[in-house]
Enzyme design. Sequence first.
Site, mmCIF file in Angstrom:
data_model
loop_
_atom_site.group_PDB
_atom_site.id
_atom_site.type_symbol
_atom_site.label_atom_id
_atom_site.label_comp_id
_atom_site.label_asym_id
_atom_site.label_seq_id
_atom_site.Cartn_x
_atom_site.Cartn_y
_atom_site.Cartn_z
ATOM 1 N N LYS A 1 -9.993 -6.804 7.658
ATOM 2 C CA LYS A 1 -8.962 -6.608 8.678
ATOM 3 C C LYS A 1 -9.557 -7.130 9.972
ATOM 4 O O LYS A 1 -10.596 -6.623 10.407
ATOM 5 C CB LYS A 1 -8.651 -5.116 8.855
ATOM 6 N N GLY B 1 -4.450 -4.271 6.140
ATOM 7 C CA GLY B 1 -3.545 -4.103 7.280
ATOM 8 C C GLY B 1 -3.757 -2.762 7.946
ATOM 9 O O GLY B 1 -4.398 -1.867 7.384
ATOM 10 N N SER C 1 0.866 -1.164 0.000
ATOM 11 C CA SER C 1 0.000 0.000 0.000
ATOM 12 C C SER C 1 0.910 1.224 0.000
ATOM 13 O O SER C 1 1.662 1.435 0.950
ATOM 14 C CB SER C 1 -0.878 -0.031 1.261
ATOM 15 N N ASP D 1 -6.996 3.368 -3.111
ATOM 16 C CA ASP D 1 -7.697 3.466 -1.826
ATOM 17 C C ASP D 1 -7.892 4.943 -1.489
ATOM 18 O O ASP D 1 -6.911 5.675 -1.308
ATOM 19 C CB ASP D 1 -6.871 2.772 -0.733
#
Length: 395
Positions: A275, A303, A147, A201
């Site tokens: 998550k 995460g 990410s 995202d």
Amino acid sequence: MTGRPESIGDPFVIERAEVLEVALPLKEPFVTSFGPTASRNVVLVRLTDADGRVGWGEAAPLDHPFYLPDTVSGAFAVMVEYALPLCLRAQIAHPGDAAAAMGSVRGNTFARAGVEQAYWVLEAVRSSRRLADLLGGGRDRIAVGESLGIKASIDDLLDEAALRLKEGYRRIKLKIAPGWDLDVVREVRSAFGPEVMLQVDANAAYTSHDAERLAELDPFDLACIEQPLEYDDLVGHAELQRRLDTPICLDESLRSWRDVRTALRIGACRNVNLKPGRVGGIAESLRIHDLCLDQGVPLWCGGMLESGIGRAANIALASLPGFDHPADMSPAAILYTWDLVDPTYQVDPDGFVDVPVEAGLGFPVDEERVRAQTVRRAELDRRGNVTHVDERRAP
Ligand code: OSB
Ligand code: MG
């Protein structure tokens, strides 16, 4: 179906529970649409049973309430004042019983998950099993992606993406926000070609007025667009999904099995980021896993920049068969100067992380480092009474 994993069945006898807020220095701030996360503390739970066995858990909300309402300070308080006393005063023979004992707690999913993880790990220790086996996981390695936060320039972003792809990472996720979206995605796609698995995202940075702009992302063949709208806007996401070809993935909006069921039922997403911390723990995660597997919904493990203690639960979970997209699982080597487990895990040249073969947590906790980095600590006895609190704002 995963079902309820069996346990050895005897009630846990917990002699002592510790809650530790631990400072984890990030190598560089992680920047998302809600701003930079510069400091990162996590809250650890350490359970000791009557035979001296130890179970660790980690609650990993962010320090600030800009991702979800949960914060580190709030999680610490809820764990000490409610989550642990509820568990310590209940008969818990299976980690799932811990989740049930905390069933009266609304929200505060990260706090509940941290406590529940410690019971899962203790169960794995006392039955000499791998955490992954306890959960019904089958894989011996899991695919991972990175990410990538918002950078100072597109060149910085391209450099880091190139490095990770060279290192073998199997998917790249870009944080986006208004002003750091279309151009960035276009550049990354053209630099690395159509073969690279790419997704974005938004961390809730857009509104329903941005539907047209978000639809301009459709030609870039993104695996998904994660959480474009507000965390409490399932209906808005359903309306947006009808206007986009790109699958919407929900993160912040999904805080329980029921949320996931509703989201899928109304078409608010076509892809799920799971998550364990965000949904209240592993037991709830197993139900969500089964739901997604049953409905053929693409699922992956997200995460929270956890330490290796929290990541250990994510790795075990992601070894289940329903996880069909790469996990957000950057190792400590990228995020932190060091980890709270030693040795920690690495990403191999094919972009996989091995599921540990050791029983219990699977990674040795570096207790000395944990103690040195502890800024706040509380201790509870077997009855759930607080026997000790101390605060040391050093690290
Ligand atoms: O939105 O997925 C997110 C980190 C902290 C809070 C929220 C998010 C993230 C990440 C990083 O994207 C994922 C990781 O832990 O590597
Ligand atoms: Mg997200």
